[in-house]
Motif scaffolding. Structure first.
Motif, PDB file in Angstrom:
ATOM      1  N   SER A 135     -33.198   5.977 -45.026  1.00 25.64           N
ATOM      2  CA  SER A 135     -34.402   5.161 -45.115  1.00 25.64           C
ATOM      3  C   SER A 135     -35.639   6.056 -45.227  1.00 25.64           C
ATOM      4  CB  SER A 135     -34.476   4.298 -43.850  1.00 25.64           C
ATOM      5  OG  SER A 135     -35.525   3.413 -43.958  1.00 25.64           O
ATOM      6  N   GLY A 136     -36.530   5.674 -46.141  1.00 27.41           N
ATOM      7  CA  GLY A 136     -37.770   6.433 -46.291  1.00 27.41           C
ATOM      8  C   GLY A 136     -37.623   7.644 -47.189  1.00 27.41           C
ATOM      9  N   ALA A 137     -36.443   7.816 -47.826  1.00 27.99           N
ATOM     10  CA  ALA A 137     -36.215   8.997 -48.669  1.00 27.99           C
ATOM     11  C   ALA A 137     -36.995   8.925 -49.979  1.00 27.99           C
ATOM     12  CB  ALA A 137     -34.722   9.141 -48.958  1.00 27.99           C
ATOM     13  N   LYS A 180     -36.366   6.168 -52.315  1.00 35.81           N
ATOM     14  CA  LYS A 180     -35.531   5.493 -53.321  1.00 35.81           C
ATOM     15  C   LYS A 180     -36.290   4.344 -54.013  1.00 35.81           C
ATOM     16  CE  LYS A 180     -32.402   4.449 -50.220  1.00 35.81           C
ATOM     17  NZ  LYS A 180     -33.013   4.944 -48.969  1.00 35.81           N
ATOM     18  N   SER A 181     -36.875   3.457 -53.216  1.00 40.85           N
ATOM     19  CA  SER A 181     -37.563   2.295 -53.808  1.00 40.85           C
ATOM     20  C   SER A 181     -38.805   2.712 -54.593  1.00 40.85           C
ATOM     21  CB  SER A 181     -37.970   1.310 -52.727  1.00 40.85           C
ATOM     22  OG  SER A 181     -36.827   0.828 -52.097  1.00 40.85           O
ATOM     23  N   THR A 182     -39.373   3.843 -54.210  1.00 41.31           N
ATOM     24  CA  THR A 182     -40.552   4.315 -54.944  1.00 41.31           C
ATOM     25  C   THR A 182     -40.179   4.587 -56.403  1.00 41.31           C
ATOM     26  OG1 THR A 182     -41.362   5.256 -52.888  1.00 41.31           O
ATOM     27  CG2 THR A 182     -42.383   6.063 -54.893  1.00 41.31           C
ATOM     28  N   ASP A 194     -31.987  -2.617 -56.388  1.00 43.11           N
ATOM     29  CA  ASP A 194     -32.654  -1.925 -55.283  1.00 43.11           C
ATOM     30  C   ASP A 194     -32.218  -2.561 -53.968  1.00 43.11           C
ATOM     31  OD1 ASP A 194     -34.283  -0.619 -53.544  1.00 43.11           O
ATOM     32  OD2 ASP A 194     -36.145  -0.964 -54.639  1.00 43.11           O
ATOM     33  N   GLU A 195     -31.214  -1.985 -53.363  1.00 46.67           N
ATOM     34  CA  GLU A 195     -30.656  -2.530 -52.110  1.00 46.67           C
ATOM     35  C   GLU A 195     -30.349  -4.019 -52.298  1.00 46.67           C
ATOM     36  OE1 GLU A 195     -30.094  -0.428 -49.738  1.00 46.67           O
ATOM     37  OE2 GLU A 195     -31.695   1.034 -49.561  1.00 46.67           O
ATOM     38  N   ALA A 196     -29.737  -4.341 -53.444  1.00 42.10           N
ATOM     39  CA  ALA A 196     -29.575  -5.755 -53.814  1.00 42.10           C
ATOM     40  C   ALA A 196     -28.702  -6.523 -52.842  1.00 42.10           C
ATOM     41  CB  ALA A 196     -29.012  -5.862 -55.221  1.00 42.10           C
TER      42      ALA A 196
HETATM   43  N1  LIG Z   1     -47.078   1.006 -50.293  1.00 47.34           N
HETATM   44  C1  LIG Z   1     -46.927   2.131 -49.603  1.00 47.34           C
HETATM   45  N2  LIG Z   1     -47.990   2.783 -49.131  1.00 47.34           N
HETATM   46  C2  LIG Z   1     -47.869   3.943 -48.457  1.00 47.34           C
HETATM   47  N3  LIG Z   1     -46.686   4.532 -48.198  1.00 47.34           N
HETATM   48  C3  LIG Z   1     -45.581   3.920 -48.645  1.00 47.34           C
HETATM   49  C4  LIG Z   1     -45.644   2.684 -49.364  1.00 47.34           C
HETATM   50  N4  LIG Z   1     -44.376   2.318 -49.681  1.00 47.34           N
HETATM   51  C5  LIG Z   1     -43.579   3.276 -49.176  1.00 47.34           C
HETATM   52  N5  LIG Z   1     -44.290   4.233 -48.558  1.00 47.34           N
HETATM   53  C6  LIG Z   1     -43.779   5.468 -47.909  1.00 47.34           C
HETATM   54  O1  LIG Z   1     -43.129   6.230 -48.903  1.00 47.34           O
HETATM   55  C7  LIG Z   1     -41.932   6.798 -48.410  1.00 47.34           C
HETATM   56  C8  LIG Z   1     -40.754   6.388 -49.298  1.00 47.34           C
HETATM   57  O2  LIG Z   1     -40.624   4.977 -49.204  1.00 47.34           O
HETATM   58  P1  LIG Z   1     -39.491   4.184 -50.000  1.00 47.34           P
HETATM   59  O3  LIG Z   1     -39.733   2.738 -49.773  1.00 47.34           O
HETATM   60  O4  LIG Z   1     -39.464   4.666 -51.403  1.00 47.34           O
HETATM   61  O5  LIG Z   1     -38.198   4.662 -49.229  1.00 47.34           O
HETATM   62  P2  LIG Z   1     -36.719   4.146 -49.355  1.00 47.34           P
HETATM   63  O6  LIG Z   1     -35.867   5.352 -49.502  1.00 47.34           O
HETATM   64  O7  LIG Z   1     -36.602   3.111 -50.407  1.00 47.34           O
HETATM   65  O8  LIG Z   1     -36.521   3.514 -47.921  1.00 47.34           O
HETATM   66  P3  LIG Z   1     -35.641   2.221 -47.491  1.00 47.34           P
HETATM   67  O9  LIG Z   1     -34.204   2.588 -47.696  1.00 47.34           O
HETATM   68  O10 LIG Z   1     -35.970   2.079 -46.036  1.00 47.34           O
HETATM   69  O11 LIG Z   1     -36.114   1.075 -48.315  1.00 47.34           O
HETATM   70  C9  LIG Z   1     -41.788   6.325 -46.970  1.00 47.34           C
HETATM   71  O12 LIG Z   1     -42.258   7.363 -46.137  1.00 47.34           O
HETATM   72  C10 LIG Z   1     -42.710   5.120 -46.883  1.00 47.34           C
HETATM   73  O13 LIG Z   1     -43.278   5.014 -45.609  1.00 47.34           O
END
Ligand SMILES: Nc1ncnc2c1ncn2[C@@H]1O[C@H](COP(=O)(O)OP(=O)(O)OP(=O)(O)O)[C@@H](O)[C@H]1O
Length: 573
Positions: free
Chosen positions: A371-373, A375-377, A493-495
């Motif tokens: 989590s937070g890596a 991925k969704s970005t 995305d985590e569907a």
């Molecule tokens: N809108 C936003 N504004 C600021 N920081 C963000 C935003 N969205 C995500 N982040 C930060 O960017 C980093 C990556 O977030 P992301 O959602 O891409 O992670 P993830 O790997 O998809 O996590 P998860 O598996 O929990 O969904 C995290 O540290 C998160 O806190």
């Protein structure tokens, strides 16, 4: 002042309509003045008991102005409302057009209730600017001019006094009440906004508030805002009353002055008593034009604040600007991510840091990581909700910033863990993905996504946020949308997150079947059926730390292997 002028500028296309509304407003008050003057003439003349024929002109005058006042008042209301609603329609469309490109990047800082208030209430409150701020002063100025000529015809001295009273009623009193009202309307607007945000949070989060026993706390906050608002509203009502009283005083002052300056003329026979009575009544009627000025000045502050709130959104620069000459969406759908770096505004740590990988056309790639890596970005950047800070994403060799964002989004079907379902029917929710789809196609998509149970329920309401459907059904509807969208690139995305193991297993199978032959990028932190992917990219703190097939990564015995073992009960990371 700048905001006010900008708001006025928006009415330019309706300037003639507004002028017409003001002129009709003037005609309405003019009729009122005529009615009272004719009545005064009739009563005072009748008191002298002349022949009935001598009263004829007065009777005709009363009839004429009596009827015309009603008819013209109706025409004025019709005209001013028609103009105002045209302006409001234009403003709403204009605001929505400006807001759309800002989503989601530039709107992240706003709460949805706040945005709703802007698009509904703030725009509505601008009605005041157009209906009550711009028109009444024009009408009042015209009435002042009219009375100058009417009274001045008999006595310039009397006309000067009337003019002075009207200037007091039209300028001094509104300025004084505006001063007293400073902060009131703005405060009421702010408190209404606060109440709206609290109310939306309370309705949407009612279950959580109940569970945590916070309903009382929220209700108390709502009550506190209501009490503050009530205090301000009382103050506004007091100021409005004061305005009316002062306007009445100015009117009485004008009447006394006329009597003072015209009685000697009446005594000397230069003006007869009947005329004097008519002039006095006419002047009294003319003060009707000054009463609406209280609404103008009291609310102007709130209206300007509403304008500021609207312009704040409208002036925000969209994160993504479509290219002037977009390239057509490429035939080949291989994805190439190069040195992708992205930092969210306000964050001091990059969410993605120099990520590079490629997904050949028609292949399946999984992006995994804790989590937070980040991925969704990657998904957000792929559909251009944000622009990368550095690096590029290309599809079919074409940098996505060269493509029309709408075409890009049409060609990438995203199924995320949280599907937004609109409070409409199931059919309408499906048609979002393919507006021209036939019922047959909708049913086929439902079958393919394992939703045979909804076949006969296309016209059923999905409920607010899809509350009439189970979590699994909602996710399957998202898959049905994906099938209908028929896009060559699919991002999952985590569907299947948040679902129970049995439903997840069934959904993964459905997704696997329905996405055959497309370029698939699946984002997950749950490692299920990883052998189905041609390539797996392991992301950690925004960086690619491992890459390979499931077998290769297990053999590597690194982070991925640790994650896999942990999730399958075989040890620690
Ligand atoms: N809108 C936003 N504004 C600021 N920081 C963000 C935003 N969205 C995500 N982040 C930060 O960017 C980093 C990556 O977030 P992301 O959602 O891409 O992670 P993830 O790997 O998809 O996590 P998860 O598996 O929990 O969904 C995290 O540290 C998160 O806190």
């Amino acid at each position: 002042m700048k905001t006010f002028l900008r708001l006025v500028g928006l009415t330019r296309p309706f300037a003639w309509w507004m002028l017409l509304a003001a002129l009709i407003g003037f005609a309405t008050i003019g009729s009122g003045i005529g009615l009272l003057m004719a009545s005064a003439w009739l009563i005072t003349t009748a008191a002298l008991m002349p022949a009935l024929s001598a009263l004829q002109i007065g009777i005709t005058g009363v009839r004429f102005f009596g009827i015309s006042r009603g008819v013209i008042r109706y025409a004025e209301r019709l005209m001013s409302h028609n103009t105002t609603f045209r302006i409001l329609t234009r403003l709403r469309v204009w605001f929505y057009d400006a807001v759309e490109p800002l989503a989601p990047a530039r709107l992240a800082a706003y709460r949805s209730a706040d945005l709703l208030k802007r698009i509904v209430d703030d725009i509505q409150s601008l009605e005041n600017i157009y209906a009550r701020v711009l028109s009444p002063p024009v009408t009042a100025a015209l009435v002042t001019l009219l009375m100058w000529f009417i009274v001045g015809h008999w006595s310039i001295q009397a006309a000067e006094g009337v003019l002075a009273s009207q200037l007091v009623a039209g300028i001094a009193v509104p300025m004084l009440t505006a001063r007293l009202a400073r902060g009131t309307a703005r405060g009421i607007t702010a408190l209404q906004g606060e109440q709206q945000v609290l109310a939306v949070d309370m309705v949407q989060g009612m279950s959580e508030l109940r569970v945590f026993g916070m309903v009382g706390d929220y209700t108390a906050r709502l009550r506190e805002a209501e009490a503050k608002k009530l205090a301000l509203q009382k103050r506004a009502a007091f100021i409005e009353g004061l305005h009316e009283s002062l306007t009445g005083l100015a009117m009485n002052g004008a009447v006394i002055w006329i009597l003072y300056s015209m009685l000697p003329l009446a005594r000397s026979g230069a003006v007869n008593g009947v005329t004097l009575a008519s002039v006095v009544f006419g002047v009294m009627a003319s003060f009707e034009a000054f009463l609406p000025l209280t609404g103008s000045v009291q609310n102007i502050e709130a209206d300007v604040r509403a304008g500021e709130r609207l312009f704040e959104i409208i002036d925000a620069k969209p994160e993504v600007v479509p290219p002037a000459k977009p390239e057509p969406f490429p035939k080949s759908t291989g994805i190439e991510v190069k040195n992708l770096t992205f930092t969210y505004p306000g964050s001091d740590r990059p969410a993605l840091d120099g990520v590079s990988f490629s997904v050949p056309p028609g292949s399946r790639t999984a992006i995994v990581g804790p989590s937070g890596a980040g991925k969704s970005t990657i998904t957000s950047l792929m559909v251009r909700f944000w622009n990368p800070t550095q690096g590029t994403i290309s599809i079919g060799g074409q940098n996505i910033d060269r493509l029309d964002p709408e075409a890009l989004r049409r060609n990438i079907a995203v199924v995320s863990q949280k599907t937004y379902l609109f409070g409409q029917t199931i059919r309408e929710n499906l048609l979002l993905a393919a507006p021209d789809a036939t019922d047959e196609q909708l049913r086929q998509a439902l079958t393919m996504s394992g939703l045979d149970s909804l076949q006969g329920r296309l016209d059923d309401w999905a409920g607010q946020h899809g509350m009439n459907l189970s979590g699994g059904e909602q996710q399957r509807l998202a898959i049905a949308r994906m099938i209908l969208q028929n896009a060559p690139v699919i991002v999952l995305d985590e569907a299947t997150a948040n679902l129970d193991a049995v439903t997840e297993e069934a959904l993964l199978d459905t997704l696997h079947r329905t996405s055959q032959g497309r370029t698939v990028m699946a984002i997950t932190h749950r490692l299920h059926h990883m052998e189905r992917y041609d390539d797996i990219i392991v992301l950690y703190e925004g960086k690619v730390i491992e890459r390979g097939s499931h077998e290769e990564l297990l053999k590597l015995d690194g982070f991925y292997a640790g994650m896999w073992r942990l999730q399958h009960g075989e040890g620690n990371v």
